[in-house]
Design a protein around this motif. Sequence first.
Motif, PDB file in Angstrom:
ATOM      1  N   ASP A   9     -75.093 -55.999 -15.319  1.00  0.00           N
ATOM      2  CA  ASP A   9     -74.860 -57.138 -16.200  1.00  0.00           C
ATOM      3  C   ASP A   9     -75.605 -56.897 -17.504  1.00  0.00           C
ATOM      4  OD1 ASP A   9     -73.318 -58.603 -14.394  1.00  0.00           O
ATOM      5  OD2 ASP A   9     -75.055 -59.612 -13.541  1.00  0.00           O
ATOM      6  N   GLU A  43     -67.053 -61.290 -15.763  1.00  0.00           N
ATOM      7  CA  GLU A  43     -67.220 -60.092 -14.941  1.00  0.00           C
ATOM      8  C   GLU A  43     -65.900 -59.362 -14.812  1.00  0.00           C
ATOM      9  OE1 GLU A  43     -68.032 -60.077 -10.402  1.00  0.00           O
ATOM     10  OE2 GLU A  43     -69.984 -60.062 -11.414  1.00  0.00           O
ATOM     11  N   GLY A  55     -70.692 -57.012 -15.936  1.00  0.00           N
ATOM     12  CA  GLY A  55     -70.681 -58.385 -16.413  1.00  0.00           C
ATOM     13  C   GLY A  55     -71.440 -58.546 -17.711  1.00  0.00           C
TER      14      GLY A  55
END
Length: 139
Positions: A9, A43, A55
Amino acid sequence: MRGDWHHIDFTVSDVEAARPVYELFLTHMGYRETRRTENGPTEWSLGEGLFPSVGIRPATEDNRSVPHNRYAPGLHHAAWRAEDRADIDALHAKLVEAGVTILDPPDHYYGDNYYAVFFADPDGLKLEYVWTPQPGEGS
C-alpha cells in the motif's frame, strides 16, 4: 509461495490525483480494481481475492503537505517486472500521453540486460517497470 509478497500500500496526499496514475500502470500489467472507497483506499489485484495486490491510501491530514523523499527512511521506489522491452515501451507511451512525470525514459540501465522506465506518482514516489531476462533466457 513462502516469502512471496502479499500486498503493498502506498500513502498518497490526494487519492483522486494519484488514482489515474496507478490505474494506468497497474491495468497495463493486468491488475484490476477490486476495491474503491470515495477519497479513501483503492486496491488493485490480479483477480478477485488474488494476491499480490497494490493499494493507495490517503495520508493523514497532518502529513498531506510533507513531500516524499526517497532518500529519507521509508520506501525508495517500487519496481514491477515487464514481459519484454516492448511492454515497457508501450507503458511509456501511455504514461507520456497521460502526462505522467517520466524520471528516466526506457533505456538500458545497469548493463544490457536491464531495460526499464522510471516514473513518478503525483507525490514524487518513484515507480519502475523493468525487464531483465529470466535464467536461461539470454538478453
